[in-house]
Write a protein that holds these residues in place. Structure first.
Motif, PDB file in Angstrom:
ATOM      1  N   GLN A 113       0.850  -1.192   0.000  1.00 27.56           N
ATOM      2  CA  GLN A 113       0.000   0.000   0.000  1.00 27.56           C
ATOM      3  C   GLN A 113       0.879   1.232   0.000  1.00 27.56           C
ATOM      4  OE1 GLN A 113      -3.283   0.081  -0.265  1.00 27.56           O
ATOM      5  NE2 GLN A 113      -3.416  -2.150  -0.290  1.00 27.56           N
ATOM      6  N   PRO A 114       0.763   2.159  -0.914  1.00 27.11           N
ATOM      7  CA  PRO A 114      -0.127   2.061  -2.060  1.00 27.11           C
ATOM      8  C   PRO A 114       0.336   0.955  -3.006  1.00 27.11           C
ATOM      9  CG  PRO A 114       1.358   3.896  -2.364  1.00 27.11           C
ATOM     10  CD  PRO A 114       1.624   3.340  -0.992  1.00 27.11           C
ATOM     11  N   GLU A 115      -0.585   0.494  -3.847  1.00 26.55           N
ATOM     12  CA  GLU A 115      -0.244  -0.580  -4.771  1.00 26.55           C
ATOM     13  C   GLU A 115       0.933  -0.158  -5.644  1.00 26.55           C
ATOM     14  OE1 GLU A 115      -3.717  -1.815  -6.888  1.00 26.55           O
ATOM     15  OE2 GLU A 115      -4.609  -2.688  -5.113  1.00 26.55           O
ATOM     16  N   ALA A 116       1.852  -1.103  -5.832  1.00 29.04           N
ATOM     17  CA  ALA A 116       3.057  -0.834  -6.604  1.00 29.04           C
ATOM     18  C   ALA A 116       3.086  -1.740  -7.833  1.00 29.04           C
ATOM     19  CB  ALA A 116       4.292  -1.089  -5.732  1.00 29.04           C
ATOM     20  N   CYS A 117       3.969  -1.428  -8.759  1.00 24.87           N
ATOM     21  CA  CYS A 117       4.118  -2.266  -9.952  1.00 24.87           C
ATOM     22  C   CYS A 117       4.580  -3.661  -9.549  1.00 24.87           C
ATOM     23  CB  CYS A 117       5.136  -1.653 -10.900  1.00 24.87           C
ATOM     24  SG  CYS A 117       4.534  -0.189 -11.726  1.00 24.87           S
ATOM     25  N   GLY A 118       4.282  -4.617 -10.374  1.00 20.24           N
ATOM     26  CA  GLY A 118       4.691  -5.989 -10.115  1.00 20.24           C
ATOM     27  C   GLY A 118       3.498  -6.842  -9.736  1.00 20.24           C
ATOM     28  N   LEU A 119       3.777  -7.993  -9.168  1.00 19.04           N
ATOM     29  CA  LEU A 119       2.720  -8.918  -8.765  1.00 19.04           C
ATOM     30  C   LEU A 119       1.777  -8.220  -7.792  1.00 19.04           C
ATOM     31  CD1 LEU A 119       1.648 -11.851  -8.856  1.00 19.04           C
ATOM     32  CD2 LEU A 119       3.100 -12.305  -6.883  1.00 19.04           C
ATOM     33  N   ARG A 120       0.506  -8.210  -8.099  1.00 16.43           N
ATOM     34  CA  ARG A 120      -0.458  -7.477  -7.288  1.00 16.43           C
ATOM     35  C   ARG A 120      -0.981  -8.298  -6.119  1.00 16.43           C
ATOM     36  NH1 ARG A 120      -6.317  -5.230  -8.932  1.00 16.43           N
ATOM     37  NH2 ARG A 120      -6.527  -3.766  -7.233  1.00 16.43           N
ATOM     38  N   HIS A 121      -1.440  -9.530  -6.389  1.00 17.34           N
ATOM     39  CA  HIS A 121      -1.963 -10.385  -5.325  1.00 17.34           C
ATOM     40  C   HIS A 121      -2.064 -11.821  -5.818  1.00 17.34           C
ATOM     41  CE1 HIS A 121      -5.703  -9.221  -7.499  1.00 17.34           C
ATOM     42  NE2 HIS A 121      -6.046 -10.477  -7.251  1.00 17.34           N
ATOM     43  N   LEU A 122      -2.308 -12.727  -4.883  1.00 12.27           N
ATOM     44  CA  LEU A 122      -2.599 -14.116  -5.203  1.00 12.27           C
ATOM     45  C   LEU A 122      -4.075 -14.342  -4.925  1.00 12.27           C
ATOM     46  CD1 LEU A 122       0.358 -15.939  -3.397  1.00 12.27           C
ATOM     47  CD2 LEU A 122       0.261 -15.067  -5.726  1.00 12.27           C
ATOM     48  N   ALA A 123      -4.748 -15.064  -5.807  1.00 11.08           N
ATOM     49  CA  ALA A 123      -6.173 -15.327  -5.632  1.00 11.08           C
ATOM     50  C   ALA A 123      -6.408 -16.830  -5.519  1.00 11.08           C
ATOM     51  CB  ALA A 123      -6.961 -14.755  -6.805  1.00 11.08           C
ATOM     52  N   PHE A 124      -7.251 -17.206  -4.564  1.00  9.63           N
ATOM     53  CA  PHE A 124      -7.612 -18.604  -4.339  1.00  9.63           C
ATOM     54  C   PHE A 124      -9.104 -18.766  -4.584  1.00  9.63           C
ATOM     55  CE2 PHE A 124      -4.120 -17.609  -1.398  1.00  9.63           C
ATOM     56  CZ  PHE A 124      -3.166 -18.503  -1.863  1.00  9.63           C
ATOM     57  N   SER A 125      -9.470 -19.828  -5.274  1.00  7.87           N
ATOM     58  CA  SER A 125     -10.885 -20.098  -5.505  1.00  7.87           C
ATOM     59  C   SER A 125     -11.477 -20.817  -4.296  1.00  7.87           C
ATOM     60  CB  SER A 125     -11.076 -20.938  -6.768  1.00  7.87           C
ATOM     61  OG  SER A 125     -10.455 -22.196  -6.631  1.00  7.87           O
ATOM     62  N   VAL A 126     -12.716 -20.485  -4.002  1.00  3.44           N
ATOM     63  CA  VAL A 126     -13.461 -21.147  -2.931  1.00  3.44           C
ATOM     64  C   VAL A 126     -14.880 -21.424  -3.429  1.00  3.44           C
ATOM     65  CG1 VAL A 126     -12.134 -20.161  -1.009  1.00  3.44           C
ATOM     66  CG2 VAL A 126     -14.146 -18.947  -1.850  1.00  3.44           C
ATOM     67  N   GLU A 127     -15.491 -22.461  -2.876  1.00  6.52           N
ATOM     68  CA  GLU A 127     -16.869 -22.808  -3.239  1.00  6.52           C
ATOM     69  C   GLU A 127     -17.861 -21.873  -2.535  1.00  6.52           C
ATOM     70  OE1 GLU A 127     -18.121 -25.788  -4.952  1.00  6.52           O
ATOM     71  OE2 GLU A 127     -16.101 -26.188  -5.698  1.00  6.52           O
ATOM     72  N   ASP A 128     -17.574 -21.557  -1.262  1.00  9.76           N
ATOM     73  CA  ASP A 128     -18.495 -20.753  -0.446  1.00  9.76           C
ATOM     74  C   ASP A 128     -17.692 -19.668   0.263  1.00  9.76           C
ATOM     75  OD1 ASP A 128     -20.107 -19.712   1.631  1.00  9.76           O
ATOM     76  OD2 ASP A 128     -21.165 -21.615   1.864  1.00  9.76           O
ATOM     77  N   ILE A 129     -17.803 -18.445  -0.227  1.00  5.92           N
ATOM     78  CA  ILE A 129     -16.986 -17.360   0.319  1.00  5.92           C
ATOM     79  C   ILE A 129     -17.365 -17.031   1.760  1.00  5.92           C
ATOM     80  CG2 ILE A 129     -18.355 -15.372  -0.483  1.00  5.92           C
ATOM     81  CD1 ILE A 129     -15.520 -14.203  -1.358  1.00  5.92           C
ATOM     82  N   SER A 130     -18.640 -17.137   2.108  1.00  8.60           N
ATOM     83  CA  SER A 130     -19.063 -16.847   3.485  1.00  8.60           C
ATOM     84  C   SER A 130     -18.437 -17.829   4.466  1.00  8.60           C
ATOM     85  CB  SER A 130     -20.586 -16.897   3.603  1.00  8.60           C
ATOM     86  OG  SER A 130     -21.155 -15.879   2.817  1.00  8.60           O
ATOM     87  N   GLU A 131     -18.403 -19.098   4.091  1.00  6.23           N
ATOM     88  CA  GLU A 131     -17.783 -20.124   4.926  1.00  6.23           C
ATOM     89  C   GLU A 131     -16.279 -19.881   5.058  1.00  6.23           C
ATOM     90  OE1 GLU A 131     -16.836 -24.626   3.923  1.00  6.23           O
ATOM     91  OE2 GLU A 131     -18.981 -24.331   4.309  1.00  6.23           O
ATOM     92  N   ALA A 132     -15.628 -19.505   3.961  1.00 11.53           N
ATOM     93  CA  ALA A 132     -14.186 -19.240   3.985  1.00 11.53           C
ATOM     94  C   ALA A 132     -13.872 -18.032   4.857  1.00 11.53           C
ATOM     95  CB  ALA A 132     -13.669 -19.033   2.563  1.00 11.53           C
ATOM     96  N   ILE A 133     -14.665 -16.984   4.743  1.00 15.59           N
ATOM     97  CA  ILE A 133     -14.458 -15.789   5.563  1.00 15.59           C
ATOM     98  C   ILE A 133     -14.663 -16.117   7.039  1.00 15.59           C
ATOM     99  CG2 ILE A 133     -15.405 -13.514   6.126  1.00 15.59           C
ATOM    100  CD1 ILE A 133     -15.903 -13.175   3.081  1.00 15.59           C
ATOM    101  N   ALA A 134     -15.673 -16.911   7.349  1.00 15.45           N
ATOM    102  CA  ALA A 134     -15.919 -17.301   8.745  1.00 15.45           C
ATOM    103  C   ALA A 134     -14.721 -18.052   9.312  1.00 15.45           C
ATOM    104  CB  ALA A 134     -17.192 -18.143   8.844  1.00 15.45           C
ATOM    105  N   SER A 135     -14.126 -18.924   8.511  1.00 15.45           N
ATOM    106  CA  SER A 135     -12.958 -19.685   8.950  1.00 15.45           C
ATOM    107  C   SER A 135     -11.774 -18.760   9.195  1.00 15.45           C
ATOM    108  CB  SER A 135     -12.606 -20.737   7.897  1.00 15.45           C
ATOM    109  OG  SER A 135     -11.456 -21.446   8.273  1.00 15.45           O
ATOM    110  N   LEU A 136     -11.535 -17.828   8.290  1.00 18.85           N
ATOM    111  CA  LEU A 136     -10.430 -16.876   8.459  1.00 18.85           C
ATOM    112  C   LEU A 136     -10.668 -15.981   9.672  1.00 18.85           C
ATOM    113  CD1 LEU A 136      -9.771 -15.817   4.760  1.00 18.85           C
ATOM    114  CD2 LEU A 136      -8.260 -17.169   6.234  1.00 18.85           C
ATOM    115  N   THR A 137     -11.877 -15.491   9.819  1.00 19.99           N
ATOM    116  CA  THR A 137     -12.212 -14.611  10.942  1.00 19.99           C
ATOM    117  C   THR A 137     -12.005 -15.337  12.274  1.00 19.99           C
ATOM    118  OG1 THR A 137     -13.794 -13.403   9.568  1.00 19.99           O
ATOM    119  CG2 THR A 137     -14.036 -13.186  11.952  1.00 19.99           C
ATOM    120  N   ALA A 138     -12.386 -16.599  12.337  1.00 22.56           N
ATOM    121  CA  ALA A 138     -12.196 -17.389  13.557  1.00 22.56           C
ATOM    122  C   ALA A 138     -10.723 -17.551  13.898  1.00 22.56           C
ATOM    123  CB  ALA A 138     -12.857 -18.765  13.404  1.00 22.56           C
TER     124      ALA A 138
END
Length: 130
Positions: free
Chosen positions: A70-95
């Motif tokens: 931050q602020p975003e810089a040139c180069g690799l921006r982020h890694l993205a992971f696919s999930v079946e249920d985003i609400s379930e994944a967020i709950a797991s991360l939040t826990a």
């Protein structure tokens, strides 16, 4: 033309190798395939997999410079992971104490996504594929 097969792996350098290994394995669910200490570099290297597929090389190095996220810089921006249920994944991360941004909708696909960060503030994304 070059005939690429697929992305083989992504390399990540951690400022705190043990904390990052714990994050990727214990919180995100990666499997530790192998781990070696490279004496000449005074560096650890771990090979991590998702669902049996090798994905990430996790490294330690002596005093690596901080990554600009931050602020975003040139180069690799982020890694993205696919999930079946985003609400379930967020709950797991939040826990596990991981803070996620509010869910957004991709205006081009209509799919839900959110961002969070690893211990070194590398931006990571969850993208719902269901």
């Amino acid at each position: 033309m070059l005939k690429l097969g697929h992305i083989h792996h992504i390399a990540i350098i951690a400022s705190d190798y043990q904390a990052s290994k714990k994050f990727y394995c214990d919180i995100l669910g990666f499997t530790l395939l192998s781990e070696v200490y490279r004496e000449a570099r005074q560096s650890w290297k771990a090979d991590l997999a998702i669902n049996g597929q090798y994905q990430i090389e996790l490294f330690s190095f002596l005093a690596p410079p901080a990554r600009v996220s931050q602020p975003e810089a040139c180069g690799l921006r982020h890694l993205a992971f696919s999930v079946e249920d985003i609400s379930e994944a967020i709950a797991s991360l939040t826990a596990a104490g991981v803070v996620c941004e509010p869910v957004r909708i991709d205006p081009y696909t209509g799919k839900k996504f959110t961002f969070f960060a690893d211990p070194d503030h590398l931006p990571l994304e969850l993208y719902e594929i269901a």
